[in-house]
Design a protein around this motif. Structure first.
Motif, PDB file in Angstrom:
ATOM      1  N   GLU B 402       0.868  -1.183   0.000  1.00  0.00           N
ATOM      2  CA  GLU B 402       0.000   0.000   0.000  1.00  0.00           C
ATOM      3  C   GLU B 402       0.898   1.225   0.000  1.00  0.00           C
ATOM      4  O   GLU B 402       1.716   1.385   0.887  1.00  0.00           O
ATOM      5  N   THR B 403       0.739   2.077  -1.013  1.00  0.00           N
ATOM      6  CA  THR B 403       1.602   3.264  -1.044  1.00  0.00           C
ATOM      7  C   THR B 403       0.821   4.503  -0.644  1.00  0.00           C
ATOM      8  O   THR B 403      -0.372   4.632  -0.928  1.00  0.00           O
ATOM      9  N   TYR B 404       1.521   5.396   0.024  1.00  0.00           N
ATOM     10  CA  TYR B 404       0.920   6.652   0.468  1.00  0.00           C
ATOM     11  C   TYR B 404       1.893   7.787   0.207  1.00  0.00           C
ATOM     12  O   TYR B 404       3.104   7.579   0.157  1.00  0.00           O
ATOM     13  N   GLU B 405       1.337   8.959   0.113  1.00  0.00           N
ATOM     14  CA  GLU B 405       2.150  10.174   0.045  1.00  0.00           C
ATOM     15  C   GLU B 405       2.923  10.270   1.359  1.00  0.00           C
ATOM     16  O   GLU B 405       2.455   9.836   2.404  1.00  0.00           O
ATOM     17  N   TRP B 406       4.110  10.825   1.311  1.00  0.00           N
ATOM     18  CA  TRP B 406       5.076  10.777   2.405  1.00  0.00           C
ATOM     19  C   TRP B 406       4.509  11.202   3.763  1.00  0.00           C
ATOM     20  O   TRP B 406       4.657  10.486   4.754  1.00  0.00           O
ATOM     21  N   ASN B 407       3.837  12.325   3.814  1.00  0.00           N
ATOM     22  CA  ASN B 407       3.367  12.785   5.116  1.00  0.00           C
ATOM     23  C   ASN B 407       2.232  11.918   5.652  1.00  0.00           C
ATOM     24  O   ASN B 407       2.147  11.660   6.853  1.00  0.00           O
TER      25      ASN B 407
END
Lengths: 316, 530
Positions: B402-407
């Motif tokens: 699962e990928t997310y934006e850094w923050n």
């Protein structure tokens, strides 16, 4: 005429209010905590809480919106937390380069696009038309980023004629010549698509004008083809094209994100992308508000111009 | 959004640049450089955020600050060992709770004011004391580096005493970090919250101007107490787009550029007009494993993951040698604290499968992995996740990424993995071997307590070692404690240890006297062009 402009200006108010609200909501609903974005991975829960408090993020959403709106009406767009400076200052520095780049690209695309359209229409179905149509298709379909890199490679890296990036030379730069040298490649890259669009549409518009009765009349009167083309048909076609040009101007204003990145052009597009990724809420809100206003104003200007150019609309 | 913009054109751009390289000539004659030789232009990765070293947190800002400022101590060149800088020497009390620093007496800030003990006092009061009149010029995200400091007091004009709540061995390395650099009190008073844009330090270069998005200009400080800098002018340019950085270097627009992508480094390596510099830093890229629940609560499964990941292939193929394989929780750059005898887990899928069988996981098991799309020190997080997914599939672990934006990603991971995932990517870059274990391996640093131990690792002996090591001021003894810690943690495998980032910088072949530091700072005092 004045009444018309005033009416259009008043219509701006609900439009801008709507834009503000939408932008505010989108930013508020984006995942990611602005306080965390500022403090970074080392943040402790206490420092996060105190910063969230300081930024007013603990307030209910509707209050945050109205506080912001109240400040905006007094000309205060707030302070960018990521950049540690007032949003107004940041935008003030960035709007100029964006307008300059958009204006240069617009000028290029209007001159070249309309020029190509007229020539193609005047030589309909002959080789000039075919060559231009081919070029126009190429212009519309070439990916912008690829063209930008190709231009950099050829004119900056190989030939050393033009600088790679920036708005001025980084050391001992400045002055008009320096600026124009830096402006040329990004303006061309940005202008290509708009040029293609304007060329296609103006060719069509020109052909339509040329089939009108007044053209037949002018030819029958014995005017030269040149006079028919430029004194009669072209001016009428221009009136039709003005709103299209206005729309293109809007796209050029807001659509330069990638060009601004590759050429390191210090404009608003790049600012917005950075601001979004660093959750710099006030900067995003302020930036979008200003760009949206510019977009709306440019289109208003186009409508007013068309009004002035085309008596048929004025009468309505 | 940003990621897509960056990635989409990459393959095109790559092609274009290869063509470019083919067409350019050999020998050390960079064309297009029309600057005087004593002007150095440095291509940075981003616009600086602040030149107030207490406010800044990014390497990008530190690379400028370390040329403007100095601290009481600094890292000796080429190492992470503190040596005297603005303090000539220091003494440590027997109970390890009191450091006395004896300051140089020939130092002035760039604004002309004198550097003395009261300036040191001002710096730390501003940083640590919430009631200080200039504390509002923060926030100071890294102030916790000094949270063991109870009091900083000037004894006389050039002697200053740090009282600590308890012995705290990392103090010196923390003082050598940018958070310990000395800012001019007079300048802070004068500019308030705008100080970060009007900096004044004591370093070999002084601030001239900051034109946003165009440049930060520094000039040689002729009154510098030490050896005067060789470059007359330093120009730092923010060049966000990696392609633009390479193009500028090739066109002669910049002399030094940092953090190029692996593709570009291998391209420039074979070009005689440029020199590639590399340096492995105190950085660790790892997978946090959820030791509290799920398959990774079993140590054998955690070890199996470490065996299953082909770290060498990752480092060589995905990262194209911009990183080295990591063996344990302490990066090799901390030479004195690093255990040379520790070997990385070898790539051994057979061993991994048998460990999984032992743990009763014979069939296929699905695990969830959190990854950011990009982020500070994360290298190539998405590609690495995919490579790890492939390695683990081979031994029967099906990874759902699962990928997310850094923050957003940080927000999720810092809450702790339980209920969210079995693994998460993470990377840290630190300046003392204490920092990472203290913040992320101690049982008391669980997310519930605001720590970064997101996988809930617990080992009483490791806790003791961490506490002891930070209280031990004898370095050899500290080193011994960290070596024991490395062996224990490697065996327990609360993380999958993957890689340490090797920083790169490329200069034109005319640039001389340039060396990358393990701290990743960019020291430019002695750099020149021939």
């Amino acid at each position: 005429m004045n009444g018309y402009i005033l009416r259009r200006l008043l219509q701006l108010i609900p439009v801008l209010f709507g834009i503000s609200l939408v932008v505010f909501l989108i930013m508020a609903l984006l995942p990611g905590d602005p306080a965390l974005a500022i403090l970074g991975p080392y943040a402790t829960p206490e420092s996060l809480a105190s910063l969230r408090n300081e930024l007013g993020l603990e307030e209910p959403l509707w209050r945050r919106f109205f506080i912001w709106l109240g400040n905006v009406l007094q000309g205060d767009l707030g302070r960018s937390v990521a950049l540690q400076r007032p949003v107004v200052e940041e935008i003030g520095e960035r709007i100029g380069p964006t307008l300059l780049l958009a204006a240069a690209a617009l000028a290029l695309s209007v001159v070249l696009g309309l020029g190509a359209g007229v020539v193609a229409a005047a030589h309909r179905r002959r080789w000039q038309d075919q060559v231009l149509t081919f070029l126009v298709l190429l212009g519309i379909s070439v990916p912008q980023f690829w063209l930008a890199l190709l231009l950099i490679l050829v004119f900056a890296v190989w030939l050393h004629w033009l600088p790679v990036s920036g708005m001025f030379s980084v050391y001992a730069g400045g002055g008009l010549i320096d600026l124009l040298q830096h402006l040329l490649l990004p303006a061309i890259s940005l202008a290509v698509v708009a040029t293609g669009v304007l060329a296609r549409l103006s060719r069509g518009a020109m052909l339509e004008e040329l089939s009108q009765d007044y053209v037949r009349m002018a030819r029958a009167k014995g005017l030269t083809e040149r006079q028919v083309l430029y004194k009669h048909a072209f001016l009428n076609m221009l009136g039709r094209m003005v709103p299209v040009i206005g729309l293109q101007a809007g796209f050029l204003l807001g659509g330069a994100v990638y060009i601004e990145t590759v050429f390191q052009w210090p404009g608003m597009g790049r600012m917005l992308v950075d601001a979004i990724s660093s959750r710099d809420l006030l900067l995003v809100q302020g930036g979008v508000l200003v760009l949206a206003s510019a977009y709306v104003l440019v289109n208003l200007l186009a409508d007013v111009l068309q009004h002035a150019l085309d008596p048929r609309i004025r009468r309505r | 959004m940003r990621k897509r913009l960056d990635n989409m054109p990459a393959s095109f751009a790559w092609l274009v640049l290869i063509l470019g390289a083919l067409f350019t000539a050999a020998a050390c004659t960079p064309e297009g450089d029309r600057r005087p030789d004593d002007v150095l232009v440095i291509g940075q990765t981003a616009e600086p955020k602040s030149l107030d070293p207490h406010v800044a947190t990014s390497l990008n800002d530190f690379r400028i600050s370390v040329n403007l400022y100095e601290g009481l101590v600094r890292f000796r060149e080429g190492t992470l060992e503190p040596e005297p800088a603005l303090a000539r020497r220091w003494e440590l009390s027997d109970d390890g709770r009191q450091y006395t620093f004896f300051l140089r007496e020939d130092v002035r800030f760039h604004d002309g004011t004198v550097f003395d003990a009261s300036a040191v006092e001002f710096n730390f009061e501003r940083l640590l004391n919430e009631d200080h009149p200039y504390h509002h010029t923060g926030p100071f995200p890294l102030a916790f580096f000094f949270d063991k400091v109870e009091n900083v007091q000037a004894i006389d004009a050039y002697t200053v005493v740090f009282e600590l709540a308890e012995p705290f061995a990392p103090l010196l390395s923390n003082l050598a970090y940018p958070t310990g650099l000395m800012v001019s009190p007079a300048a802070v008073r004068r500019y308030g919250i705008d100080y970060g844009r009007r900096p004044a330090g004591t370093g070999p270069f002084r601030f001239v101007e900051w034109q946003p998005r165009r440049r930060v200009l520094l000039e040689r400080n002729p009154d510098y107490w030490g050896e005067v800098a060789r470059p007359r002018v330093l120009v730092f340019r923010p060049l966000i787009d990696p392609m633009t950085r390479v193009a500028e270097l090739m066109a002669g627009g910049i002399d030094i550029v940092t953090e190029l992508s692996p593709d570009n480094v291998s391209l420039l390596r074979s070009d005689p007009r440029f020199r590639v510099h590399e340096q492995t830093g105190p950085h660790l890229w790892f997978l946090i494993l959820n030791t509290r629940s799920g398959p990774f609560s079993d140590r054998r499964v955690r070890q199996a993951v470490n065996y299953a990941i082909d770290k060498r292939a990752l480092v060589e193929n995905v990262l194209q040698r911009t990183a080295t394989v990591a063996a344990g929780p302490v990066p090799k750059a901390f030479g004195w604290a690093y255990d040379e005898r520790i070997e990385p887990y070898p790539h051994d899928p057979e061993r991994a499968r048998s460990l999984l069988r032992e743990a009763g996981l014979g069939g296929r098991v699905t695990v969830r992995l959190l990854a950011p799309t990009s982020g500070s020190g994360m290298l190539a997080p998405v590609q690495m996740a995919a490579a790890i997914q492939g390695d683990l599939a081979e031994v029967g672990l099906d990874v759902r990424i699962e990928t997310y934006e850094w923050n957003t990603f940080l927000g999720k991971v810092n809450q702790g993995l339980d209920g969210q995932a079995d693994m998460a990517e993470m990377a840290w870059m630190t300046n003392d071997p204490d920092t990472l274990p203290y913040l992320a391996l101690r049982s008391a640093a669980a997310p519930e307590n605001g720590g970064f131990n997101s996988g809930y690792y617990e080992n009483a002996r490791v806790d003791t070692l961490i506490e002891q090591a930070r209280m031990t001021t004898d370095r050899d003894e500290r080193g011994r404690l960290y070596r024991e810690l490395q062996r224990l943690v490697r065996e327990d495998a609360p993380w999958a240890f993957v890689a340490s980032w090797r920083q790169n910088a490329v200069t034109t072949c005319r640039v001389k006297g340039f060396a990358l530091q393990p701290s990743f700072f960019l020291l430019l005092r002695d750099v020149h062009k021939s």
